[in-house]
Design a protein around this motif. Structure first.
Motif, PDB file in Angstrom:
ATOM      1  N   GLY A   1       7.868  68.362  41.979  1.00  0.00           N
ATOM      2  CA  GLY A   1       7.314  68.111  40.656  1.00  0.00           C
ATOM      3  C   GLY A   1       5.954  68.753  40.502  1.00  0.00           C
ATOM      4  N   GLY A   2       5.263  68.376  39.453  1.00  0.00           N
ATOM      5  CA  GLY A   2       3.940  68.924  39.204  1.00  0.00           C
ATOM      6  C   GLY A   2       2.891  68.365  40.142  1.00  0.00           C
ATOM      7  N   GLY A   3       2.959  67.066  40.399  1.00  0.00           N
ATOM      8  CA  GLY A   3       1.947  66.435  41.229  1.00  0.00           C
ATOM      9  C   GLY A   3       2.435  65.922  42.558  1.00  0.00           C
ATOM     10  N   SER A   4       3.749  65.799  42.700  1.00  0.00           N
ATOM     11  CA  SER A   4       4.287  65.271  43.954  1.00  0.00           C
ATOM     12  C   SER A   4       5.619  65.939  44.274  1.00  0.00           C
ATOM     13  CB  SER A   4       4.480  63.750  43.856  1.00  0.00           C
ATOM     14  OG  SER A   4       5.467  63.426  42.887  1.00  0.00           O
ATOM     15  N   THR A   5       6.011  65.778  45.516  1.00  0.00           N
ATOM     16  CA  THR A   5       7.321  66.254  45.972  1.00  0.00           C
ATOM     17  C   THR A   5       8.005  65.100  46.682  1.00  0.00           C
ATOM     18  OG1 THR A   5       6.581  68.538  46.210  1.00  0.00           O
ATOM     19  CG2 THR A   5       8.523  67.894  47.475  1.00  0.00           C
ATOM     20  N   GLU A   6       9.245  64.850  46.304  1.00  0.00           N
ATOM     21  CA  GLU A   6      10.033  63.811  46.952  1.00  0.00           C
ATOM     22  C   GLU A   6      11.129  64.457  47.783  1.00  0.00           C
ATOM     23  OE1 GLU A   6       7.490  62.188  44.420  1.00  0.00           O
ATOM     24  OE2 GLU A   6       9.062  63.440  43.579  1.00  0.00           O
ATOM     25  N   VAL A   7      11.333  63.913  48.978  1.00  0.00           N
ATOM     26  CA  VAL A   7      12.411  64.358  49.859  1.00  0.00           C
ATOM     27  C   VAL A   7      13.235  63.120  50.176  1.00  0.00           C
ATOM     28  CG1 VAL A   7      13.016  65.442  52.055  1.00  0.00           C
ATOM     29  CG2 VAL A   7      10.924  66.153  50.850  1.00  0.00           C
ATOM     30  N   ILE A   8      14.532  63.181  49.847  1.00  0.00           N
ATOM     31  CA  ILE A   8      15.383  62.015  49.959  1.00  0.00           C
ATOM     32  C   ILE A   8      16.657  62.382  50.700  1.00  0.00           C
ATOM     33  CG2 ILE A   8      16.457  60.109  48.700  1.00  0.00           C
ATOM     34  CD1 ILE A   8      14.424  62.476  46.657  1.00  0.00           C
ATOM     35  N   GLU A   9      17.016  61.561  51.684  1.00  0.00           N
ATOM     36  CA  GLU A   9      18.262  61.752  52.420  1.00  0.00           C
ATOM     37  C   GLU A   9      19.195  60.588  52.107  1.00  0.00           C
ATOM     38  OE1 GLU A   9      17.583  63.371  56.696  1.00  0.00           O
ATOM     39  OE2 GLU A   9      15.886  62.057  56.215  1.00  0.00           O
ATOM     40  N   GLY A  10      20.450  60.923  51.903  1.00  0.00           N
ATOM     41  CA  GLY A  10      21.460  59.916  51.643  1.00  0.00           C
ATOM     42  C   GLY A  10      22.819  60.567  51.590  1.00  0.00           C
ATOM     43  N   THR A  11      23.765  59.873  51.011  1.00  0.00           N
ATOM     44  CA  THR A  11      25.105  60.415  50.884  1.00  0.00           C
ATOM     45  C   THR A  11      25.573  60.254  49.444  1.00  0.00           C
ATOM     46  OG1 THR A  11      27.393  60.273  51.657  1.00  0.00           O
ATOM     47  CG2 THR A  11      26.124  58.239  51.706  1.00  0.00           C
ATOM     48  N   SER A  12      26.392  61.181  49.005  1.00  0.00           N
ATOM     49  CA  SER A  12      26.845  61.145  47.612  1.00  0.00           C
ATOM     50  C   SER A  12      27.709  59.926  47.315  1.00  0.00           C
ATOM     51  CB  SER A  12      27.606  62.432  47.273  1.00  0.00           C
ATOM     52  OG  SER A  12      28.741  62.587  48.099  1.00  0.00           O
ATOM     53  N   GLU A  13      28.210  59.266  48.327  1.00  0.00           N
ATOM     54  CA  GLU A  13      29.101  58.118  48.126  1.00  0.00           C
ATOM     55  C   GLU A  13      28.383  56.788  47.986  1.00  0.00           C
ATOM     56  OE1 GLU A  13      29.600  60.165  50.953  1.00  0.00           O
ATOM     57  OE2 GLU A  13      31.077  61.440  49.969  1.00  0.00           O
ATOM     58  N   SER A  14      27.059  56.772  48.154  1.00  0.00           N
ATOM     59  CA  SER A  14      26.375  55.481  48.187  1.00  0.00           C
ATOM     60  C   SER A  14      24.965  55.585  47.615  1.00  0.00           C
ATOM     61  CB  SER A  14      26.293  54.997  49.645  1.00  0.00           C
ATOM     62  OG  SER A  14      25.470  53.862  49.747  1.00  0.00           O
ATOM     63  N   GLU A  15      24.517  54.469  47.024  1.00  0.00           N
ATOM     64  CA  GLU A  15      23.129  54.376  46.573  1.00  0.00           C
ATOM     65  C   GLU A  15      22.182  54.177  47.741  1.00  0.00           C
ATOM     66  OE1 GLU A  15      21.899  51.883  43.283  1.00  0.00           O
ATOM     67  OE2 GLU A  15      23.965  51.862  42.571  1.00  0.00           O
ATOM     68  N   HIS A  16      22.708  53.777  48.893  1.00  0.00           N
ATOM     69  CA  HIS A  16      21.871  53.522  50.063  1.00  0.00           C
ATOM     70  C   HIS A  16      21.209  54.822  50.511  1.00  0.00           C
ATOM     71  CE1 HIS A  16      20.439  52.042  53.878  1.00  0.00           C
ATOM     72  NE2 HIS A  16      21.028  53.071  54.464  1.00  0.00           N
ATOM     73  N   LEU A  17      19.904  54.782  50.679  1.00  0.00           N
ATOM     74  CA  LEU A  17      19.164  55.955  51.111  1.00  0.00           C
ATOM     75  C   LEU A  17      18.881  55.873  52.600  1.00  0.00           C
ATOM     76  CD1 LEU A  17      16.561  56.196  48.212  1.00  0.00           C
ATOM     77  CD2 LEU A  17      18.779  57.334  48.406  1.00  0.00           C
ATOM     78  N   ILE A  18      19.060  56.986  53.281  1.00  0.00           N
ATOM     79  CA  ILE A  18      18.723  57.055  54.702  1.00  0.00           C
ATOM     80  C   ILE A  18      17.210  57.112  54.847  1.00  0.00           C
ATOM     81  CG2 ILE A  18      18.914  58.477  56.783  1.00  0.00           C
ATOM     82  CD1 ILE A  18      21.716  59.329  55.632  1.00  0.00           C
TER      83      ILE A  18
END
Length: 169
Positions: A60-77
């Motif tokens: 983004g403009g002020g921050s960067t998010e890095v997210i790991e998970g799976t397309s089958e679940s809302e649960h984030l690693i």
């Protein structure tokens, strides 16, 4: 909702109060919530819905998010929000056009420091980038205007293409 710019604003409370006064309910969300929303937008997208393991990178403009998970679940690693974004770097370090070697070095150093604590578990992921930086990179690769968002959506950039574009600067 407001993201990094509102989270970091010294007058955040005043801005939110003024927006509310004129009928615009506004809430500053955390970087972690921003990451969760970015991930869910990708995992529910028909292009990526059956991709399995996903790594979503939201520059983004002020921050960067890095997210790991799976397309089958809302649960984030894992999810992390870093105070490094395209506008933040441009306004604080990359002050000339084109940037100087020293400016690029400082921006690289700051970015590497921010990402230094990010741990990735080594799994095989489909990496999906969201935000203006990645949209612009896709447009550069396709040599087309950024305004054709539907044609840019789902475009794949190889690591070689990303490196080629980085080398342009």
């Amino acid at each position: 909702v407001g993201t990094s710019a509102i989270r970091d604003a010294e007058n955040r409370g005043d801005l939110i109060a003024r927006a509310t006064e004129i009928g615009i309910p506004l809430e500053a969300i955390s970087g972690e919530e921003e990451a969760r929303l970015s991930f869910n937008a990708v995992r529910l997208d028909p292009v990526w819905r059956k991709s399995g393991p996903l790594m979503v990178i939201d520059i983004g403009g002020g921050s960067t998010e890095v997210i790991e998970g799976t397309s089958e679940s809302e649960h984030l690693i894992s999810r992390v929000s870093l105070p490094v974004g395209a506008v933040r770097l441009s306004e604080s370090i990359l002050l000339s056009d084109p940037p100087t070697i020293l400016q690029l070095h400082k921006a690289t150093e700051l970015t590497q420091d921010a990402f230094g604590g990010v741990e990735i578990d080594g799994s095989s992921y489909t990496a999906v980038g969201v935000g203006g930086t990645l949209t612009t990179m896709a447009a550069v690769h396709l040599q087309m205007p950024v305004k054709n968002l539907s044609q840019l959506h789902g475009h794949k950039l190889s690591s070689g293409e990303v490196e080629r574009q980085v080398d342009l600067y």
